[in-house]
Design a protein around this motif. Structure first.
Motif, short mmCIF file in Angstrom:
data_model
loop_
_atom_site.label_atom_id
_atom_site.label_comp_id
_atom_site.label_asym_id
_atom_site.label_seq_id
_atom_site.Cartn_x
_atom_site.Cartn_y
_atom_site.Cartn_z
N SER A 45 0.64 -1.17 -0.09
CA SER A 45 -0.09 -0.21 -0.03
C SER A 45 0.83 1.09 0.00
CB SER A 45 -0.95 0.06 1.33
OG SER A 45 -0.10 0.13 2.17
N LEU A 46 1.98 1.22 0.97
CA LEU A 46 2.85 2.52 0.62
C LEU A 46 3.52 2.78 -0.68
CD1 LEU A 46 4.77 1.87 4.32
CD2 LEU A 46 2.84 3.48 3.55
N VAL A 47 3.93 1.57 -1.38
CA VAL A 47 4.55 1.91 -2.46
C VAL A 47 3.29 2.20 -3.56
CG1 VAL A 47 5.35 0.53 -4.61
CG2 VAL A 47 6.35 0.06 -2.12
N THR A 48 2.24 1.63 -3.63
CA THR A 48 1.34 1.91 -4.66
C THR A 48 0.54 3.35 -4.41
OG1 THR A 48 0.24 -0.33 -4.36
CG2 THR A 48 -1.24 1.24 -5.42
N ALA A 49 1.00 4.02 -3.10
CA ALA A 49 0.44 5.37 -2.84
C ALA A 49 1.29 6.37 -3.62
CB ALA A 49 0.38 5.69 -1.29
N PHE A 50 2.74 5.98 -3.91
CA PHE A 50 3.48 6.90 -4.51
C PHE A 50 3.99 6.38 -5.83
CE2 PHE A 50 4.43 7.50 -0.04
CZ PHE A 50 4.17 8.94 -0.19
N ARG A 51 3.02 5.38 -6.76
CA ARG A 51 3.41 5.25 -7.93
C ARG A 51 2.09 5.36 -8.76
NH1 ARG A 51 7.05 -0.38 -8.78
NH2 ARG A 51 9.21 0.67 -8.20
N ASP A 52 2.43 5.93 -10.21
CA ASP A 52 1.24 6.01 -11.11
C ASP A 52 1.14 4.72 -12.05
OD1 ASP A 52 3.50 5.77 -12.88
OD2 ASP A 52 3.15 8.01 -13.21
N GLY A 53 0.08 4.77 -12.96
CA GLY A 53 -0.32 3.77 -13.65
C GLY A 53 0.86 2.95 -14.34
N GLY A 55 3.98 2.82 -13.38
CA GLY A 55 4.87 2.20 -12.49
C GLY A 55 6.10 3.47 -12.11
N ALA A 56 6.03 4.64 -12.52
CA ALA A 56 6.77 5.87 -12.02
C ALA A 56 6.28 6.28 -10.73
CB ALA A 56 6.85 6.86 -13.16
N TRP A 57 7.48 6.54 -10.24
CA TRP A 57 7.23 7.20 -8.64
C TRP A 57 6.65 8.70 -8.94
CZ3 TRP A 57 7.80 4.13 -4.71
CH2 TRP A 57 8.47 3.18 -4.87
N THR A 58 5.59 8.78 -8.09
CA THR A 58 4.87 10.35 -8.12
C THR A 58 4.30 10.61 -6.69
OG1 THR A 58 2.97 11.36 -9.24
CG2 THR A 58 2.84 9.16 -8.94
N THR A 59 3.80 11.76 -6.49
CA THR A 59 3.35 12.43 -5.53
C THR A 59 1.93 12.74 -5.58
OG1 THR A 59 4.09 14.53 -5.57
CG2 THR A 59 5.29 12.98 -4.04
N GLU A 60 1.46 12.37 -7.00
CA GLU A 60 0.12 12.91 -7.38
C GLU A 60 -0.99 12.47 -6.51
OE1 GLU A 60 -2.77 12.68 -11.18
OE2 GLU A 60 -0.83 12.01 -11.43
N HIS A 61 -0.81 11.26 -6.09
CA HIS A 61 -2.11 10.39 -5.24
C HIS A 61 -2.27 11.21 -3.96
CE1 HIS A 61 -2.38 7.53 -8.50
NE2 HIS A 61 -0.99 6.90 -8.13
N TYR A 260 -6.78 2.55 -6.40
CA TYR A 260 -6.03 2.36 -5.23
C TYR A 260 -5.04 3.18 -4.89
CZ TYR A 260 -8.10 -2.48 -5.44
OH TYR A 260 -9.08 -3.48 -5.56
N GLY A 261 -4.49 4.05 -5.98
CA GLY A 261 -3.52 4.97 -5.46
C GLY A 261 -3.92 6.01 -4.48
N ILE A 262 -5.16 6.58 -4.63
CA ILE A 262 -5.64 7.70 -3.79
C ILE A 262 -6.21 6.85 -2.53
CG2 ILE A 262 -7.61 9.22 -3.35
CD1 ILE A 262 -7.53 10.31 -6.25
N ALA A 263 -6.80 5.95 -2.63
CA ALA A 263 -7.16 5.05 -1.36
C ALA A 263 -5.87 4.76 -0.56
CB ALA A 263 -7.77 3.79 -1.73
#
Length: 292
Positions: A45-53, A55-61, A260-263
């Protein structure tokens, strides 16, 4: 046959399994369950919160979670804080009376009565609260029938007040059970000496018993906070609109959007809130042990 030949003919003693290896084998099933059911889902869940569709790292979520559900985060913090305050007050009062009460029959009745909510699941608790706190629920009907309130003044408590009352009603017995055990372990000689010196029961509670049982109270409140931040059934049953608890918003993002990213970003805020509280408790504990 000589003594030396007899000594060489004896079988060599078996090597005992080292205590460290034996301890690892004993805790291995528990460690496996914690890893598979808690640690791995947490890391995912921690990894999914900082990855986009892609697979790149992002803080968008995380940014979108705060922009869309900032009010729900503040609402969750307010409800949990009010619930913890009510839980602490009621738990101290009940556990203090169980420890220092002077009426034996009242202590027995209270000890038998306060534990009931422990055996009721959260989903059943939510349904009970929904029927009890509604406009035409049991609470308002009793107040109207007894003449304590006019029927035109009846209002629904299916809002933040209902959440606070429901969470407190469910968690008070759990915290009280822990706190009463800690208070019972306090040396009775301290209490008796204070009573002989003229101290009231209330003063004995707040100046002698409660300071020694405070670490247990903190543990109960932290565990209650984790339970309130994770339960889904109660906020969904009591609150239909916004703002609401973060668990409802997490379920909404997954059920209707598959997001799942925003969740998980909302879950990250819950993790952080719990971690800060646990850090604060550990800091107080270490400071108390250093000063002892």
């Amino acid at each position: 046959m000589t003594m030396s030949s007899q000594a060489y003919s004896l079988p060599a003693p078996r090597k005992r399994l080292p205590r460290i290896r034996l301890g690892v084998l004993l805790v291995l099933p528990a460690l496996t369950a914690i890893t598979l059911l808690y640690a791995l889902p947490l890391m995912r869940s921690l990894v999914t919160a900082f990855r986009d569709g892609s697979g790149a790292w992002t803080t968008e979520h995380v940014v979108r979670a705060f922009s869309l559900y900032g009010r729900d985060m503040l609402f969750s913090m307010g409800v949990v804080s009010a619930s913890l305050a009510l839980i602490a007050v009621m738990s101290i009062a009940i556990a203090g009376y169980l420890t220092l009460g002077a009426t034996p029959w009242a202590v027995r009745v209270l000890r038998w009565l306060y534990r009931w909510p422990l055996f009721i699941p959260f989903v059943v608790t939510g349904q009970i609260a929904r029927s009890f706190l509604a406009t035409n629920g049991m609470m308002n009907n009793v107040l109207v029938e007894t003449g304590l309130m006019a029927s035109s003044s009846a209002q629904s408590f299916l809002d933040w007040r209902g959440l606070v009352l429901t969470f407190a009603w469910k968690q008070i017995p759990f915290v009280t059970l822990l706190l009463a055990g800690a208070m019972a372990a306090v040396e009775r000689s301290h209490i008796e000496a204070a009573r002989n010196a003229g101290a009231s029961r209330l003063r004995c509670l707040f100046e002698i018993v409660l300071p020694q049982a405070a670490p247990t109270l903190w543990v109960g409140l932290i565990l209650s906070m984790v339970a309130m931040l994770s339960v889904l059934s109660v906020p969904m049953m009591l609150i239909a609109g916004n703002p609401t608890m973060m668990t409802s918003m997490m379920a909404h993002r997954i059920t209707y959007y598959g997001d799942y990213g925003i969740a998980n970003a909302l879950g990250l805020f819950s993790y952080a809130l719990t971690a800060v509280t646990a850090w604060f408790y550990l800091r107080l504990t270490l400071r108390r042990e250093a000063g002892a």
